[in-house]
Design an enzyme around this catalytic site. Sequence first.
Site, PDB file in Angstrom:
ATOM      1  N   ARG A   2      17.629  19.770  -8.094  1.00  0.00           N
ATOM      2  CA  ARG A   2      18.413  18.611  -7.705  1.00  0.00           C
ATOM      3  C   ARG A   2      19.001  17.892  -8.915  1.00  0.00           C
ATOM      4  NH1 ARG A   2      16.127  13.471  -7.978  1.00  0.00           N
ATOM      5  NH2 ARG A   2      14.063  13.525  -8.883  1.00  0.00           N
ATOM      6  N   ARG A   6      22.847  12.779  -7.949  1.00  0.00           N
ATOM      7  CA  ARG A   6      23.847  11.790  -7.530  1.00  0.00           C
ATOM      8  C   ARG A   6      24.257  11.922  -6.082  1.00  0.00           C
ATOM      9  NH1 ARG A   6      27.391  13.664 -12.439  1.00  0.00           N
ATOM     10  NH2 ARG A   6      26.288  15.531 -11.792  1.00  0.00           N
ATOM     11  N   ARG A  15      21.169   4.063 -10.193  1.00  0.00           N
ATOM     12  CA  ARG A  15      21.977   4.407 -11.364  1.00  0.00           C
ATOM     13  C   ARG A  15      23.073   3.385 -11.658  1.00  0.00           C
ATOM     14  NH1 ARG A  15      23.623   6.004 -15.022  1.00  0.00           N
ATOM     15  NH2 ARG A  15      24.585   8.068 -15.207  1.00  0.00           N
ATOM     16  N   ASP A  51      14.905  14.404 -18.802  1.00  0.00           N
ATOM     17  CA  ASP A  51      16.007  15.329 -19.106  1.00  0.00           C
ATOM     18  C   ASP A  51      15.537  16.243 -20.225  1.00  0.00           C
ATOM     19  OD1 ASP A  51      19.119  15.664 -18.453  1.00  0.00           O
ATOM     20  OD2 ASP A  51      18.768  16.139 -20.562  1.00  0.00           O
ATOM     21  N   TYR A 128      22.996  23.238 -27.259  1.00  0.00           N
ATOM     22  CA  TYR A 128      23.517  21.860 -27.294  1.00  0.00           C
ATOM     23  C   TYR A 128      23.520  21.312 -28.717  1.00  0.00           C
ATOM     24  CZ  TYR A 128      23.701  21.236 -22.242  1.00  0.00           C
ATOM     25  OH  TYR A 128      24.032  21.334 -20.919  1.00  0.00           O
TER      26      TYR A 128
HETATM   27  O1  CP3 Z   1      16.483  17.372 -11.209  1.00  0.00           O
HETATM   28  C1  CP3 Z   1      16.231  16.173 -11.387  1.00  0.00           C
HETATM   29  O2  CP3 Z   1      16.891  15.242 -10.888  1.00  0.00           O
HETATM   30  C2  CP3 Z   1      15.059  15.894 -12.264  1.00  0.00           C
HETATM   31  C3  CP3 Z   1      15.397  15.478 -13.592  1.00  0.00           C
HETATM   32  C4  CP3 Z   1      16.292  16.349 -14.460  1.00  0.00           C
HETATM   33  C5  CP3 Z   1      17.429  15.831 -15.152  1.00  0.00           C
HETATM   34  N1  CP3 Z   1      17.882  16.795 -15.997  1.00  0.00           N
HETATM   35  C6  CP3 Z   1      17.998  14.452 -15.018  1.00  0.00           C
HETATM   36  C7  CP3 Z   1      19.489  14.352 -15.089  1.00  0.00           C
HETATM   37  C8  CP3 Z   1      16.131  17.684 -14.843  1.00  0.00           C
HETATM   38  C9  CP3 Z   1      15.130  18.708 -14.351  1.00  0.00           C
HETATM   39  C10 CP3 Z   1      17.137  17.954 -15.845  1.00  0.00           C
HETATM   40  C11 CP3 Z   1      17.239  19.241 -16.548  1.00  0.00           C
HETATM   41  C12 CP3 Z   1      18.446  19.532 -17.355  1.00  0.00           C
HETATM   42  N2  CP3 Z   1      19.233  18.665 -18.055  1.00  0.00           N
HETATM   43  C13 CP3 Z   1      18.929  20.841 -17.572  1.00  0.00           C
HETATM   44  C14 CP3 Z   1      18.296  22.109 -17.056  1.00  0.00           C
HETATM   45  C15 CP3 Z   1      18.605  22.371 -15.621  1.00  0.00           C
HETATM   46  C16 CP3 Z   1      20.014  22.790 -15.348  1.00  0.00           C
HETATM   47  O3  CP3 Z   1      20.650  22.118 -14.517  1.00  0.00           O
HETATM   48  O4  CP3 Z   1      20.498  23.769 -15.899  1.00  0.00           O
HETATM   49  C17 CP3 Z   1      20.087  20.725 -18.381  1.00  0.00           C
HETATM   50  C18 CP3 Z   1      20.963  21.872 -18.843  1.00  0.00           C
HETATM   51  C19 CP3 Z   1      20.265  19.340 -18.697  1.00  0.00           C
HETATM   52  C20 CP3 Z   1      21.337  18.697 -19.515  1.00  0.00           C
HETATM   53  C21 CP3 Z   1      22.153  17.801 -18.642  1.00  0.00           C
HETATM   54  N3  CP3 Z   1      21.837  16.480 -18.375  1.00  0.00           N
HETATM   55  C22 CP3 Z   1      23.287  18.139 -17.844  1.00  0.00           C
HETATM   56  C23 CP3 Z   1      23.974  19.488 -17.832  1.00  0.00           C
HETATM   57  C24 CP3 Z   1      23.637  16.997 -17.101  1.00  0.00           C
HETATM   58  C25 CP3 Z   1      24.709  16.859 -16.039  1.00  0.00           C
HETATM   59  C26 CP3 Z   1      26.019  16.372 -16.566  1.00  0.00           C
HETATM   60  C27 CP3 Z   1      26.905  15.970 -15.421  1.00  0.00           C
HETATM   61  O5  CP3 Z   1      27.069  14.763 -15.222  1.00  0.00           O
HETATM   62  O6  CP3 Z   1      27.421  16.843 -14.715  1.00  0.00           O
HETATM   63  C28 CP3 Z   1      22.733  15.977 -17.446  1.00  0.00           C
HETATM   64  C29 CP3 Z   1      22.687  14.619 -16.887  1.00  0.00           C
HETATM   65  C30 CP3 Z   1      21.569  14.425 -15.912  1.00  0.00           C
HETATM   66  N4  CP3 Z   1      20.243  14.658 -16.183  1.00  0.00           N
HETATM   67  C31 CP3 Z   1      21.676  13.933 -14.588  1.00  0.00           C
HETATM   68  C32 CP3 Z   1      20.366  13.885 -14.073  1.00  0.00           C
HETATM   69  C33 CP3 Z   1      19.913  13.402 -12.727  1.00  0.00           C
HETATM   70  C34 CP3 Z   1      23.023  13.589 -13.928  1.00  0.00           C
HETATM   71  C35 CP3 Z   1      23.095  12.371 -13.136  1.00  0.00           C
HETATM   72  C36 CP3 Z   1      23.164  11.072 -13.874  1.00  0.00           C
HETATM   73  O7  CP3 Z   1      23.817  10.969 -14.934  1.00  0.00           O
HETATM   74  O8  CP3 Z   1      22.602  10.147 -13.308  1.00  0.00           O
END
Ligand code: CP3
Length: 323
Positions: A2, A6, A15, A51, A128
């Site tokens: 998940r 969002r 958020r 994260d 990254y």
């Molecule tokens: O899944 C969950 O909600 C639990 C928490 C979680 C987050 N990041 C919070 C987050 C987990 C398990 C992650 C892992 C993560 N973060 C990964 C590995 C998993 C995957 O999807 O491949 C990676 C590559 C990241 C780095 C990262 N952080 C990305 C690619 C993004 C999304 C950028 C975007 O906006 O499209 C983030 C931001 C992030 N981390 C969000 C969340 C809930 C996005 C929502 C927000 O900003 O509130």
Amino acid sequence: MRQAGRFLPEYRKIRAKHSLVEICKDPELSAEVSVLPVDTLGVDAAILFADIMLPLEGMGVRFEIKDGIGPVIQSSLDEFQKVNSLSTLDPSSDVPYVIEAISETKKLLNSRVPLIGFCGAPFTLASYLIEGHATRDFLNTKKLMYNDPKTWHLLMDKLSTSMGTYLRAQADAGVDAVQLFDSWVGCLSPADYRAYVLPYSKRVLSYIKDKAIPRIHFGTGTSAMLEEMKHAGGDVFSIDWRIPIDVAWRMLGYDVAIQGNLDPAVLLGDRDLIRARATDILTRTGNRPGHIFNLGHGILPETPQESAQQLVDFVHEHTMLRG
Ligand code: CP3
């Protein structure tokens, strides 16, 4: 899956008042957000709200997580000196809030479902750190890997030691399973995976070998390197939708469990499509124990909540009846 939760209005409300990192650093808020999908959708596990980038702060990396973009590093780590100056993570002083969030989340869950801890895998974190932000082709990462192996191996060495320690601290704090996220490793050839990545992912997982909790090894685009990933270790292998799940499981061997593999975009389709695609996965796995039904990657922000709900209910109906 998940990440980018969002799609839940309750999450968006929180958020609107707090940044992502603020939520992660507030154990009570983090716990509240972790249990949201359990309370609203009835999923079978919770994942720690953190994260993959957070522990890097403790190693001396400065970054931001930008909306719609993801992690952005202030100064990319593309030279020996910069990599050499990274420190080793000390979970109790660098990420005490993660450890506290685990006990807060466990309290809220009250044994209803397991809590999954996680960390980024060395390759995905390195990408990254070297690129500075998300990329399609990972050319700077590969350039460093090929042209400056000394710096590459030092970076992977430091990341794997720190992430191993981090996972162990999460296991000590009581998570019920861990997930190693190697989201971008599928950009490599199997041979490069073996030479430049495998030993380090293996090392991270070895830190919790003696803990009796399952280790989920996640990747995307990994259809051609599943055997190599299996050598790196894990009890469960997570696959995306680019390979039929029965084919992947046969390649991995039935001595390991499998997680996946619905394309998150299917949740943008109608109810009949969702049912048909979920049925296909369940048919391919049959009654074999050891399948964690999941999306192949993070849920898309534009997913209608009712579609996610339909999927959860459908999978429950069709697996519980199977007994
Ligand atoms: O899944 C969950 O909600 C639990 C928490 C979680 C987050 N990041 C919070 C987050 C987990 C398990 C992650 C892992 C993560 N973060 C990964 C590995 C998993 C995957 O999807 O491949 C990676 C590559 C990241 C780095 C990262 N952080 C990305 C690619 C993004 C999304 C950028 C975007 O906006 O499209 C983030 C931001 C992030 N981390 C969000 C969340 C809930 C996005 C929502 C927000 O900003 O509130």
